[in-house]
Design a protein around this motif. Structure first.
Motif, PDB file in Angstrom:
ATOM      1  N   SER A 119      15.195  56.259  47.850  1.00  0.00           N
ATOM      2  CA  SER A 119      16.478  55.618  47.564  1.00  0.00           C
ATOM      3  C   SER A 119      16.286  54.395  46.676  1.00  0.00           C
ATOM      4  CB  SER A 119      17.164  55.202  48.872  1.00  0.00           C
ATOM      5  OG  SER A 119      17.365  56.331  49.704  1.00  0.00           O
ATOM      6  N   LEU A 120      15.279  53.608  47.023  1.00  0.00           N
ATOM      7  CA  LEU A 120      14.988  52.418  46.219  1.00  0.00           C
ATOM      8  C   LEU A 120      14.642  52.804  44.790  1.00  0.00           C
ATOM      9  CD1 LEU A 120      14.262  49.453  45.673  1.00  0.00           C
ATOM     10  CD2 LEU A 120      11.976  49.970  46.504  1.00  0.00           C
ATOM     11  N   ALA A 121      13.835  53.837  44.622  1.00  0.00           N
ATOM     12  CA  ALA A 121      13.440  54.258  43.280  1.00  0.00           C
ATOM     13  C   ALA A 121      14.664  54.693  42.486  1.00  0.00           C
ATOM     14  CB  ALA A 121      12.424  55.389  43.366  1.00  0.00           C
ATOM     15  N   ALA A 122      15.587  55.390  43.142  1.00  0.00           N
ATOM     16  CA  ALA A 122      16.798  55.842  42.458  1.00  0.00           C
ATOM     17  C   ALA A 122      17.660  54.648  42.055  1.00  0.00           C
ATOM     18  CB  ALA A 122      17.588  56.787  43.365  1.00  0.00           C
ATOM     19  N   TYR A 123      17.829  53.718  42.986  1.00  0.00           N
ATOM     20  CA  TYR A 123      18.630  52.522  42.696  1.00  0.00           C
ATOM     21  C   TYR A 123      17.974  51.709  41.590  1.00  0.00           C
ATOM     22  CZ  TYR A 123      21.022  48.057  43.378  1.00  0.00           C
ATOM     23  OH  TYR A 123      21.723  46.899  43.167  1.00  0.00           O
ATOM     24  N   TYR A 124      16.671  51.494  41.710  1.00  0.00           N
ATOM     25  CA  TYR A 124      15.933  50.694  40.733  1.00  0.00           C
ATOM     26  C   TYR A 124      15.987  51.333  39.351  1.00  0.00           C
ATOM     27  CZ  TYR A 124      11.973  48.531  38.351  1.00  0.00           C
ATOM     28  OH  TYR A 124      11.173  47.897  37.431  1.00  0.00           O
ATOM     29  N   GLY A 125      15.836  52.655  39.290  1.00  0.00           N
ATOM     30  CA  GLY A 125      15.907  53.347  38.007  1.00  0.00           C
ATOM     31  C   GLY A 125      17.276  53.195  37.380  1.00  0.00           C
ATOM     32  N   ASP A 126      18.302  53.343  38.205  1.00  0.00           N
ATOM     33  CA  ASP A 126      19.671  53.189  37.735  1.00  0.00           C
ATOM     34  C   ASP A 126      19.878  51.792  37.165  1.00  0.00           C
ATOM     35  OD1 ASP A 126      22.060  54.583  37.441  1.00  0.00           O
ATOM     36  OD2 ASP A 126      22.919  53.847  39.313  1.00  0.00           O
ATOM     37  N   PHE A 127      19.402  50.788  37.902  1.00  0.00           N
ATOM     38  CA  PHE A 127      19.566  49.400  37.473  1.00  0.00           C
ATOM     39  C   PHE A 127      18.773  49.114  36.210  1.00  0.00           C
ATOM     40  CE2 PHE A 127      18.338  44.901  37.512  1.00  0.00           C
ATOM     41  CZ  PHE A 127      19.577  44.288  37.641  1.00  0.00           C
ATOM     42  N   THR A 128      17.539  49.603  36.151  1.00  0.00           N
ATOM     43  CA  THR A 128      16.660  49.355  35.003  1.00  0.00           C
ATOM     44  C   THR A 128      17.257  49.913  33.717  1.00  0.00           C
ATOM     45  OG1 THR A 128      14.710  49.385  36.426  1.00  0.00           O
ATOM     46  CG2 THR A 128      14.342  49.740  34.066  1.00  0.00           C
ATOM     47  N   ILE A 129      17.796  51.129  33.796  1.00  0.00           N
ATOM     48  CA  ILE A 129      18.395  51.755  32.616  1.00  0.00           C
ATOM     49  C   ILE A 129      19.648  50.993  32.193  1.00  0.00           C
ATOM     50  CG2 ILE A 129      19.605  53.837  31.841  1.00  0.00           C
ATOM     51  CD1 ILE A 129      17.557  55.437  33.541  1.00  0.00           C
ATOM     52  N   ALA A 130      20.439  50.571  33.176  1.00  0.00           N
ATOM     53  CA  ALA A 130      21.654  49.809  32.859  1.00  0.00           C
ATOM     54  C   ALA A 130      21.298  48.477  32.217  1.00  0.00           C
ATOM     55  CB  ALA A 130      22.482  49.595  34.132  1.00  0.00           C
ATOM     56  N   ALA A 131      20.257  47.808  32.735  1.00  0.00           N
ATOM     57  CA  ALA A 131      19.838  46.522  32.169  1.00  0.00           C
ATOM     58  C   ALA A 131      19.310  46.717  30.748  1.00  0.00           C
ATOM     59  CB  ALA A 131      18.770  45.877  33.062  1.00  0.00           C
ATOM     60  N   ALA A 132      18.537  47.779  30.539  1.00  0.00           N
ATOM     61  CA  ALA A 132      17.972  48.044  29.215  1.00  0.00           C
ATOM     62  C   ALA A 132      19.077  48.282  28.191  1.00  0.00           C
ATOM     63  CB  ALA A 132      17.033  49.248  29.272  1.00  0.00           C
ATOM     64  N   SER A 133      20.181  48.871  28.624  1.00  0.00           N
ATOM     65  CA  SER A 133      21.294  49.128  27.711  1.00  0.00           C
ATOM     66  C   SER A 133      21.907  47.820  27.225  1.00  0.00           C
ATOM     67  CB  SER A 133      22.353  49.993  28.392  1.00  0.00           C
ATOM     68  OG  SER A 133      23.149  49.217  29.272  1.00  0.00           O
ATOM     69  N   GLU A 134      21.662  46.735  27.942  1.00  0.00           N
ATOM     70  CA  GLU A 134      22.103  45.406  27.514  1.00  0.00           C
ATOM     71  C   GLU A 134      20.924  44.594  26.977  1.00  0.00           C
ATOM     72  OE1 GLU A 134      25.377  44.174  27.541  1.00  0.00           O
ATOM     73  OE2 GLU A 134      25.794  46.302  27.859  1.00  0.00           O
ATOM     74  N   ASN A 135      19.847  45.269  26.626  1.00  0.00           N
ATOM     75  CA  ASN A 135      18.656  44.627  26.071  1.00  0.00           C
ATOM     76  C   ASN A 135      18.052  43.585  27.002  1.00  0.00           C
ATOM     77  OD1 ASN A 135      18.455  45.976  23.479  1.00  0.00           O
ATOM     78  ND2 ASN A 135      20.370  44.939  23.000  1.00  0.00           N
ATOM     79  N   LEU A 136      18.028  43.922  28.299  1.00  0.00           N
ATOM     80  CA  LEU A 136      17.403  43.040  29.279  1.00  0.00           C
ATOM     81  C   LEU A 136      16.314  43.807  30.012  1.00  0.00           C
ATOM     82  CD1 LEU A 136      20.503  41.290  30.907  1.00  0.00           C
ATOM     83  CD2 LEU A 136      18.828  40.248  29.372  1.00  0.00           C
ATOM     84  N   THR A 137      15.223  43.125  30.341  1.00  0.00           N
ATOM     85  CA  THR A 137      14.194  43.743  31.169  1.00  0.00           C
ATOM     86  C   THR A 137      14.687  43.790  32.611  1.00  0.00           C
ATOM     87  OG1 THR A 137      13.128  41.672  31.738  1.00  0.00           O
ATOM     88  CG2 THR A 137      12.414  42.727  29.698  1.00  0.00           C
ATOM     89  N   ALA A 138      13.987  44.544  33.441  1.00  0.00           N
ATOM     90  CA  ALA A 138      14.367  44.653  34.851  1.00  0.00           C
ATOM     91  C   ALA A 138      14.322  43.282  35.521  1.00  0.00           C
ATOM     92  CB  ALA A 138      13.445  45.638  35.571  1.00  0.00           C
ATOM     93  N   SER A 139      13.298  42.484  35.237  1.00  0.00           N
ATOM     94  CA  SER A 139      13.179  41.162  35.863  1.00  0.00           C
ATOM     95  C   SER A 139      14.303  40.236  35.418  1.00  0.00           C
ATOM     96  CB  SER A 139      11.825  40.541  35.525  1.00  0.00           C
ATOM     97  OG  SER A 139      10.788  41.253  36.164  1.00  0.00           O
TER      98      SER A 139
END
Lengths: 147, 147
Positions: B19-39
């Motif tokens: 579940s965490l991996a799915a949530y994290y992946g979702d968040f990471t891709i969304a952040a990248a779409s705004e040119n932001l790293t996961a951190s």
DNA sequence: TATTGTTATACTCTATAACTATA
DNA sequence: TATAGTTATAGAGTATAACAATA
């Protein structure tokens, strides 16, 4: 069961982010205690389910395939995983845990004290309910019956 | 209510990691779409709850305090956050979202399509149940510091 | 003395692009 | 042509140690 307070979707998303941050922190600290980075630990954790190709690993960890080369290189150098050429497709390399890698990821899982204690606050029925709900939310094809 | 299949603790821990991996992946891709790293995205997400000092940010993100300097530097350079000296303790710098930072993190949250769709599979009562269970598991007993 | 935040350093993670071997 | 994996590169994240300012 008593009626629970109504919770809107935004609050649930917020609690989800807090919960997963807590889980991630617990995992990161446990991995560090075994001298592994979070990415290295996550790779071992994925492989605990069985061997996987480099590209499947990259997809599962949500990173570019080129990153996996270095991560698996370091794990292999420590003897925690090994690459095995696929029999059916000679381009593919399947990565598998070694016995030592299996031992290390099990140790890490056992050191996630905060999360384990948290789950311990639920009785068996509550744990089953949480399992079924998480499966519905995060798994494409839920196997559990609706509540 | 239909009886749910019994689930042992190890399987629940395993599903939590998926579940965490799915949530994290979702968040990471969304952040990248705004040119932001996961951190960087995670930092904005924490600050959405309100201003926080550098050390609190580091604790929440489970990293060393020295890392936050660079992360906040880059966010500040893009005008998404700003540092404000604390009035009560002149050593402390409180970091707060700018209006633009608030806008960006809200956009990212709205782009977490996979997770939002997953929560949409639960009816209201099920969402309330999930909320109550996650709170029990991941929230410290008395009154966890509302970050 | 202890804590907050920063700097310096070395290593790891990350995406992009280009390359090879294979399909 | 397309895909799996690697390499090279540059930028970002990370822990450690040392430091100045403040408590």
């Amino acid at each position: 069961m008593t009626a629970l307070p109504r919770v809107d979707s935004a609050r649930l998303m917020e609690l989800l982010s807090v919960s997963l941050a807590a889980y991630y922190g617990d995992f990161t600290i446990a991995a560090a205690s075994e001298n592994l980075t979070a990415s290295q630990g996550k790779t071992l954790n994925v492989l605990r389910r069985g061997p996987a190709s480099m590209s499947v690993l990259a997809t599962t960890l949500t990173c570019d395939a080129s990153n996996m080369t270095g991560i698996v290189d370091r794990l292999e150098k420590r003897g925690l995983v090994r690459r095995k050429p696929s029999a059916s497709d000679r381009r593919v390399k399947n990565v598998a845990l070694t016995a030592e890698g299996e031992r290390v990821i099990d140790v890490i899982r056992g050191k996630m004290h905060h999360t384990l204690a948290g789950l311990g606050r639920l009785d068996e029925q509550e744990q089953d309910t949480l399992y079924a709900l998480l499966e519905r939310v995060f798994t494409a094809q839920p196997a559990a019956p609706r509540l």
